[in-house]
Design an enzyme around this catalytic site. Structure first.
Site, PDB file in Angstrom:
ATOM      1  N   PHE A 153       0.821  -1.367   0.209  1.00 12.78           N
ATOM      2  CA  PHE A 153       0.073   0.024  -0.202  1.00 12.78           C
ATOM      3  C   PHE A 153       0.859   1.097  -0.050  1.00 12.78           C
ATOM      4  O   PHE A 153       0.483   2.121  -0.413  1.00 12.78           O
ATOM      5  CB  PHE A 153      -0.858   0.073   1.333  1.00 12.78           C
ATOM      6  CG  PHE A 153      -0.278   0.298   2.390  1.00 12.78           C
ATOM      7  CD1 PHE A 153      -0.102   1.679   2.791  1.00 12.78           C
ATOM      8  CD2 PHE A 153       0.504  -0.772   3.204  1.00 12.78           C
ATOM      9  CE1 PHE A 153       0.655   2.025   4.076  1.00 12.78           C
ATOM     10  CE2 PHE A 153       0.999  -0.448   4.323  1.00 12.78           C
ATOM     11  CZ  PHE A 153       1.209   0.913   4.988  1.00 12.78           C
ATOM     12  N   LYS A 177      -1.107  -8.047  -8.556  1.00 12.70           N
ATOM     13  CA  LYS A 177      -2.135  -7.901  -7.179  1.00 12.70           C
ATOM     14  C   LYS A 177      -1.634  -6.833  -6.345  1.00 12.70           C
ATOM     15  O   LYS A 177      -0.848  -7.110  -5.556  1.00 12.70           O
ATOM     16  CB  LYS A 177      -2.171  -9.198  -6.586  1.00 12.70           C
ATOM     17  CG  LYS A 177      -3.429  -9.618  -5.745  1.00 12.70           C
ATOM     18  CD  LYS A 177      -3.840  -8.786  -4.725  1.00 12.70           C
ATOM     19  CE  LYS A 177      -2.896  -8.813  -3.521  1.00 12.70           C
ATOM     20  NZ  LYS A 177      -3.413  -7.779  -2.388  1.00 12.70           N
ATOM     21  N   GLU A 180      -5.154  -3.861  -1.639  1.00 15.24           N
ATOM     22  CA  GLU A 180      -6.611  -3.589  -1.506  1.00 15.24           C
ATOM     23  C   GLU A 180      -6.851  -2.338  -0.655  1.00 15.24           C
ATOM     24  O   GLU A 180      -7.767  -1.772  -0.871  1.00 15.24           O
ATOM     25  CB  GLU A 180      -7.441  -4.626  -0.801  1.00 15.24           C
ATOM     26  CG  GLU A 180      -7.072  -5.153   0.493  1.00 15.24           C
ATOM     27  CD  GLU A 180      -5.992  -5.986   0.572  1.00 15.24           C
ATOM     28  OE1 GLU A 180      -5.910  -6.762   1.867  1.00 15.24           O
ATOM     29  OE2 GLU A 180      -5.020  -6.074  -0.099  1.00 15.24           O
ATOM     30  N   ARG A 181      -5.790  -1.684  -0.134  1.00 17.94           N
ATOM     31  CA  ARG A 181      -5.926  -0.480   0.533  1.00 17.94           C
ATOM     32  C   ARG A 181      -6.146   0.803  -0.472  1.00 17.94           C
ATOM     33  O   ARG A 181      -6.812   1.811  -0.092  1.00 17.94           O
ATOM     34  CB  ARG A 181      -4.998  -0.311   1.764  1.00 17.94           C
ATOM     35  CG  ARG A 181      -4.966  -1.296   2.672  1.00 17.94           C
ATOM     36  CD  ARG A 181      -3.941  -1.030   3.716  1.00 17.94           C
ATOM     37  NE  ARG A 181      -3.520  -2.328   4.474  1.00 17.94           N
ATOM     38  CZ  ARG A 181      -2.436  -2.301   5.496  1.00 17.94           C
ATOM     39  NH1 ARG A 181      -1.913  -1.229   5.635  1.00 17.94           N
ATOM     40  NH2 ARG A 181      -2.255  -3.565   5.971  1.00 17.94           N
ATOM     41  N   SER A 230       5.203  -6.897   4.581  1.00 15.08           N
ATOM     42  CA  SER A 230       5.984  -7.327   5.779  1.00 15.08           C
ATOM     43  C   SER A 230       6.985  -8.650   5.777  1.00 15.08           C
ATOM     44  O   SER A 230       6.612  -9.326   4.849  1.00 15.08           O
ATOM     45  CB  SER A 230       4.829  -7.531   6.602  1.00 15.08           C
ATOM     46  OG  SER A 230       3.956  -8.825   6.685  1.00 15.08           O
ATOM     47  N   CYS A 285       9.557   1.866   3.664  1.00 13.28           N
ATOM     48  CA  CYS A 285      10.473   0.840   3.888  1.00 13.28           C
ATOM     49  C   CYS A 285      12.119   1.324   4.267  1.00 13.28           C
ATOM     50  O   CYS A 285      12.880   0.697   4.772  1.00 13.28           O
ATOM     51  CB  CYS A 285      10.507  -0.424   3.004  1.00 13.28           C
ATOM     52  SG  CYS A 285      11.063   0.073   1.220  1.00 13.28           S
ATOM     53  N   GLU A 387       9.410  -3.233  13.542  1.00  9.58           N
ATOM     54  CA  GLU A 387       9.120  -2.238  12.799  1.00  9.58           C
ATOM     55  C   GLU A 387       7.778  -1.419  13.065  1.00  9.58           C
ATOM     56  O   GLU A 387       6.576  -2.192  13.059  1.00  9.58           O
ATOM     57  CB  GLU A 387       8.841  -2.734  11.229  1.00  9.58           C
ATOM     58  CG  GLU A 387       8.788  -1.780  10.174  1.00  9.58           C
ATOM     59  CD  GLU A 387       8.710  -2.282   8.762  1.00  9.58           C
ATOM     60  OE1 GLU A 387       9.139  -1.340   8.003  1.00  9.58           O
ATOM     61  OE2 GLU A 387       8.313  -3.172   8.618  1.00  9.58           O
TER      62      GLU A 387
END
Length: 508
Positions: A153, A177, A180-181, A230, A285, A387
């Site tokens: 996202f 893919k 979805e956020r 993640s 990140c 994190e």
């Protein structure tokens, strides 16, 4: 059937495709906390249909010469620039990063697409004339077929472009893919690629959750998968991909350190840290989340300079040109950051600036967290080991350079690290000895440019090949090596066949 008027569809075979699973996820406006749309979540059958579509389209695309594929990419890049404002506003509305930051997200993705336009050169193999008597050896790079990207996202334009541009340039078909956020920008990118001349079916966008991810991993057609997200999910995808014989490059979490030596320019350091730690609400990140000042005097001076800067950070609607950063992406993301702030306090770290009460007038339900600063953090603290992925910077003090070097080197994550110093020898020792994948020397966010490669070590990265640069071409192609001999026919004066040989051929 969704109860929300706006439903974000899939993109398969060159057209928007309404979902048939009757499953949906909410897409929020992070600045207000309100649901602004829903996105269709694909079933396994829908994913399989998209993969079949890609498989049918890929051979003709692979047979298209690389120069023509590059021309399509060039047109695609032109269209992205023409629509950059629209894309940035759309990205900002779903993610929450400011519009200028969203433009940077798009720009860094485009730069990888620009690199991929050199595909005609990048695909060139090697040739050895007369490797043996009358024998030549050469290699060629060929596409894998259908490949996939599962993207996060926090960079809904950049990471999809990092994945899809080299893959498509190399002659593959691509299944994307996205998160979805914030799924709207990947959908628009697919539409622009089609407008640029990319054949239908070469780029398909499937929205979904774990069901869609597992369908990609289970597919025997998909030959490679790239992931950013993640660490637990990166490990899951890497393991599952290996079980089904897929190539995988999976990038996970990070805890990026910045070491501040006593000789560093403190004003420069503070400005760099504030931008690197709090930009995009810390949802990067490569954000600097740990500052490591060397020596008590350096640490005290750093905290004294950082505190007013962090307190003065302006948060607000991402469309406001005067704010420094906007909201986090969801309420769950906000709750996670707030929980970690409390954990840090409970563990005994000194909370120098508390961002939990950060509010924006008129948007009190937005997913905002103000700038947070911790001092006297210890290696055993959870806020150091894990994190946070939010606007929180922590300071862990080091007695000397060797101890400072040990913190990032011994951490589970190994994405990036930076050092601020005026001493060339210290910087060189840091670069040579640090155990992380990307290094900054007086550079706070050491994201390499597009024609180098991006990737972390340890629990930040799984797989032998990194993102973008030459590694991306290697990842999305397979090498075929040809050994050829064209003997002169005996009728034309050549030597007659010498019979069978039972010893392995050698260069002797």
């Amino acid at each position: 059937m969704s109860s929300i008027a706006t439903v974000i569809p899939h993109f398969v075979g060159g057209a928007r495709l309404e979902g048939t699973s009757d499953r949906f996820a909410d897409v929020y406006d992070p600045s207000t906390g309100k649901v602004q749309a829903q996105v269709a979540l694909a079933s396994k059958a829908e994913v399989d249909a998209a993969i079949a579509n890609a498989e049918a389209a890929q051979p003709a695309w692979a047979a298209t010469n690389p120069q023509k594929r590059a021309r399509v990419l060039n047109k695609f890049i032109t269209l992205i620039y023409e629509h950059q404002q629209e894309l940035a506003e759309l990205l900002s509305s779903e993610h929450g990063k400011t519009v200028p930051d969203a433009k940077g997200d798009i720009q860094r993705g485009v730069e990888v697409a620009e690199f991929a336009t050199g595909i005609a050169h990048l695909l060139k193999g090697e040739y050895t004339d007369a490797a043996g008597t009358g024998i030549d050896v050469y290699s060629m790079r060929q596409p894998l077929g259908v490949v996939a990207g599962i993207t996060p996202f926090n960079f809904p334009a950049m990471i999809p472009l990092w994945k899809l541009a080299p893959a498509i340039a190399a002659g593959n078909a691509f299944i994307l893919k996205p998160s979805e956020r914030d799924p709207s920008v990947p959908l628009r990118l697919a539409e622009l690629a089609l407008e640029a001349g990319l054949p239908a079916g070469i780029l398909n966008v499937i929205n979904g959750d774990k069901e869609a991810v597992d369908a990609i991993l289970d597919s025997e057609v998909i030959k490679a998968v790239g992931f950013v997200g993640s660490t637990p999910i990166a490990q899951y995808i890497y393991t599952r991909a290996a079980e089904t014989g897929k190539r995988a490059q999976c990038f996970g979490g990070a805890k990026n350190h910045a070491i501040i030596m006593p000789d560093a320019d403190l004003d420069e350091v503070v400005d760099a840290l504030v931008g690197a730690a709090y930009g995009s609400a810390g949802e990067r990140c490569m954000a600097i989340s740990v500052a490591v000042p060397v020596g008590k005097e350096t640490a005290d001076r750093l905290i004294a300079a950082l505190k007013p800067k962090v307190e003065a950070l302006r948060i607000g609607a991402p469309t406001d040109p005067d704010v420094d950063y906007g909201p986090l992406v969801t309420q769950a993301a906000k709750d996670r950051v707030l929980e970690y702030i409390q954990i840090g306090q409970d563990e005994g770290a000194e909370l120098v600036v508390d961002g939990r009460e950060g509010k924006v007038e008129g948007d009190e339900n937005g997913f905002y967290v103000a700038g947070t600063l911790f001092d006297h953090v210890k290696p055993e603290h959870r806020i150091y080991k894990e994190e946070i992925f939010g606007p929180a910077l922590m300071v862990i003090r080091a007695d000397d350079f060797e101890q400072a070097l040990s913190f990032p080197s011994e951490h589970d994550y190994g994405n990036g690290a930076a050092i601020f110093t005026r001493d060339g020898h210290t910087a060189r020792e840091f670069a040579r000895r640090i155990d992380t994948g990307m290094i900054g020397i007086n550079v706070p966010i050491p994201v390499p440019i597009a024609y180098h490669t991006f990737g972390g070590w340890k629990k930040s990265g799984f797989g032998d090949l990194n993102q973008h640069g030459p590694d991306s071409i290697r990842f999305y192609t397979k090498t075929k090596t040809v050994t050829q001999r064209w003997p002169k026919p005996a009728a034309d004066g050549g030597e007659a066949a010498g019979g069978s040989h039972f010893v392995i051929p050698t260069m002797n």
